[in-house]
Design a protein around this motif. Sequence first.
Motif, mmCIF file in Angstrom:
data_model
loop_
_atom_site.group_PDB
_atom_site.id
_atom_site.type_symbol
_atom_site.label_atom_id
_atom_site.label_comp_id
_atom_site.label_asym_id
_atom_site.label_seq_id
_atom_site.Cartn_x
_atom_site.Cartn_y
_atom_site.Cartn_z
ATOM 1 N N ASN B 127 36.686 11.606 23.530
ATOM 2 C CA ASN B 127 35.992 12.656 22.761
ATOM 3 C C ASN B 127 34.526 12.756 23.189
ATOM 4 O O ASN B 127 33.979 13.845 23.339
ATOM 5 N N THR B 128 33.907 11.587 23.380
ATOM 6 C CA THR B 128 32.494 11.561 23.775
ATOM 7 C C THR B 128 32.301 12.183 25.153
ATOM 8 O O THR B 128 31.366 12.964 25.370
ATOM 9 N N PHE B 129 33.186 11.863 26.081
ATOM 10 C CA PHE B 129 33.091 12.441 27.427
ATOM 11 C C PHE B 129 33.173 13.969 27.356
ATOM 12 O O PHE B 129 32.416 14.672 28.033
ATOM 13 N N LEU B 130 34.111 14.474 26.546
ATOM 14 C CA LEU B 130 34.276 15.930 26.444
ATOM 15 C C LEU B 130 33.037 16.580 25.824
ATOM 16 O O LEU B 130 32.573 17.622 26.297
ATOM 17 N N MET B 131 32.479 15.939 24.797
ATOM 18 C CA MET B 131 31.294 16.508 24.149
ATOM 19 C C MET B 131 30.058 16.424 25.057
ATOM 20 O O MET B 131 29.272 17.365 25.139
ATOM 21 N N VAL B 132 29.906 15.296 25.745
ATOM 22 C CA VAL B 132 28.735 15.139 26.622
ATOM 23 C C VAL B 132 28.832 16.096 27.818
ATOM 24 O O VAL B 132 27.811 16.610 28.284
ATOM 25 N N ALA B 133 30.061 16.364 28.277
ATOM 26 C CA ALA B 133 30.224 17.352 29.359
ATOM 27 C C ALA B 133 29.652 18.699 28.910
ATOM 28 O O ALA B 133 28.925 19.363 29.669
ATOM 29 N N GLY B 134 29.958 19.089 27.675
ATOM 30 C CA GLY B 134 29.427 20.347 27.140
ATOM 31 C C GLY B 134 27.917 20.305 26.993
ATOM 32 O O GLY B 134 27.217 21.257 27.346
ATOM 33 N N ALA B 135 27.401 19.174 26.490
ATOM 34 C CA ALA B 135 25.949 19.044 26.306
ATOM 35 C C ALA B 135 25.221 19.097 27.653
ATOM 36 O O ALA B 135 24.159 19.717 27.774
ATOM 37 N N LEU B 136 25.806 18.458 28.671
ATOM 38 C CA LEU B 136 25.175 18.478 30.000
ATOM 39 C C LEU B 136 25.160 19.895 30.573
ATOM 40 O O LEU B 136 24.208 20.298 31.248
ATOM 41 N N ASN B 137 26.230 20.664 30.289
ATOM 42 C CA ASN B 137 26.232 22.041 30.786
ATOM 43 C C ASN B 137 25.179 22.884 30.088
ATOM 44 O O ASN B 137 24.594 23.781 30.693
ATOM 45 N N MET B 138 24.892 22.579 28.815
ATOM 46 C CA MET B 138 23.807 23.287 28.126
ATOM 47 C C MET B 138 22.469 22.957 28.791
ATOM 48 O O MET B 138 21.625 23.837 28.981
ATOM 49 N N LEU B 139 22.290 21.680 29.149
ATOM 50 C CA LEU B 139 21.059 21.285 29.856
ATOM 51 C C LEU B 139 20.962 21.999 31.206
ATOM 52 O O LEU B 139 19.884 22.452 31.612
ATOM 53 N N ALA B 140 22.108 22.081 31.909
ATOM 54 C CA ALA B 140 22.126 22.753 33.209
ATOM 55 C C ALA B 140 21.776 24.230 33.063
ATOM 56 O O ALA B 140 21.090 24.798 33.924
ATOM 57 N N THR B 141 22.208 24.829 31.959
ATOM 58 C CA THR B 141 21.892 26.247 31.706
ATOM 59 C C THR B 141 20.382 26.422 31.506
ATOM 60 O O THR B 141 19.767 27.348 32.044
ATOM 61 N N MET B 142 19.786 25.502 30.738
ATOM 62 C CA MET B 142 18.334 25.569 30.518
ATOM 63 C C MET B 142 17.585 25.346 31.833
ATOM 64 O O MET B 142 16.559 25.977 32.085
ATOM 65 N N ASP B 143 18.113 24.466 32.667
ATOM 66 C CA ASP B 143 17.501 24.206 33.967
ATOM 67 C C ASP B 143 17.564 25.465 34.844
ATOM 68 O O ASP B 143 16.583 25.824 35.499
ATOM 69 N N ALA B 144 18.729 26.140 34.808
ATOM 70 C CA ALA B 144 18.879 27.376 35.601
ATOM 71 C C ALA B 144 17.891 28.433 35.116
ATOM 72 O O ALA B 144 17.286 29.156 35.925
ATOM 73 N N TYR B 145 17.687 28.512 33.793
ATOM 74 C CA TYR B 145 16.724 29.473 33.242
ATOM 75 C C TYR B 145 15.308 29.144 33.720
ATOM 76 O O TYR B 145 14.552 30.029 34.128
ATOM 77 N N ASP B 146 14.950 27.854 33.677
ATOM 78 C CA ASP B 146 13.617 27.431 34.125
ATOM 79 C C ASP B 146 13.386 27.782 35.595
ATOM 80 O O ASP B 146 12.291 28.188 35.985
ATOM 81 N N ILE B 147 14.428 27.619 36.405
ATOM 82 C CA ILE B 147 14.304 27.963 37.831
ATOM 83 C C ILE B 147 14.147 29.477 37.976
ATOM 84 O O ILE B 147 13.338 29.966 38.768
ATOM 85 N N ALA B 148 14.926 30.226 37.170
ATOM 86 C CA ALA B 148 14.907 31.690 37.270
ATOM 87 C C ALA B 148 13.555 32.283 36.908
ATOM 88 O O ALA B 148 13.152 33.314 37.465
ATOM 89 N N ILE B 149 12.831 31.649 35.970
ATOM 90 C CA ILE B 149 11.518 32.201 35.581
ATOM 91 C C ILE B 149 10.380 31.583 36.401
ATOM 92 O O ILE B 149 9.215 31.874 36.166
ATOM 93 N N GLY B 150 10.724 30.699 37.328
ATOM 94 C CA GLY B 150 9.713 30.125 38.217
ATOM 95 C C GLY B 150 8.995 28.916 37.655
ATOM 96 O O GLY B 150 7.998 28.464 38.217
ATOM 97 N N ARG B 151 9.498 28.364 36.537
ATOM 98 C CA ARG B 151 8.862 27.184 35.945
ATOM 99 C C ARG B 151 9.229 25.919 36.711
ATOM 100 O O ARG B 151 8.498 24.946 36.711
ATOM 101 N N LYS B 152 10.409 25.935 37.318
ATOM 102 C CA LYS B 152 10.887 24.794 38.111
ATOM 103 C C LYS B 152 11.336 25.295 39.475
ATOM 104 O O LYS B 152 11.532 26.492 39.665
ATOM 105 N N VAL B 153 11.536 24.362 40.380
ATOM 106 C CA VAL B 153 12.045 24.755 41.703
ATOM 107 C C VAL B 153 13.450 24.228 41.894
ATOM 108 O O VAL B 153 13.900 23.369 41.178
#
Lengths: 58, 153
Positions: B127-153
Amino acid sequence: MTHFLALLLYSLLVSIVFAALSSEHQTPQARLKYVVKVFGYFVLLGLAIAWVLYPLPL
Amino acid sequence: MPSDNLTEKSPASFDPAVADELRPVVIPGSRRILVCVAALVLPGLGHLLLGKRGRALVIFLGIAAMFVLGFVMEGHLFTPVRKEWLTWFFSFLDTGIGLPYFVCLALDFGFKVEPAQAARITFEYGNTFLMVAGALNMLATMDAYDIAIGRKV
């Protein structure tokens, strides 16, 4: 599957994704170092917490 | 001989390919939304659209491995249950994986819990693996947004 193997798999996969998302580590070498560091922290802290919880009647 | 600041300040091991990789790129607003939606739908897809192929592959493989291992360990996905607030929280984390969650929901795969399954020592890890997989994808989405607005590379 044992508890320890689950801990190792969890630590490895999460540290790899953390390294991929890290903004402070841009080169492959820096990311690999970060993977090793985070993996080590996860495993050591997991074992330390298990050691602390072991005597408790849970 | 013409030179720019970047070249002058760089060490002897200067690599133009690495310098290009480290230069922030700002993309238009409409495309930012597309990148974020893509990142939420499938792990790594947002980074792929941003041209970060290596990172996209690592994110996809890492999160997909956690998702598959969650089922291997006999874990299950959650749906919200009235008056059981934890199931709402767990469902929220599970849905973070995006399309795979809804495919499982449509196929009714991975949601039912058998007593023998719940008795396994790896059940809660799954259960934890499945939930953390989802949480990590949320982090990846935020990372993609940061890259898209030029805050990160």
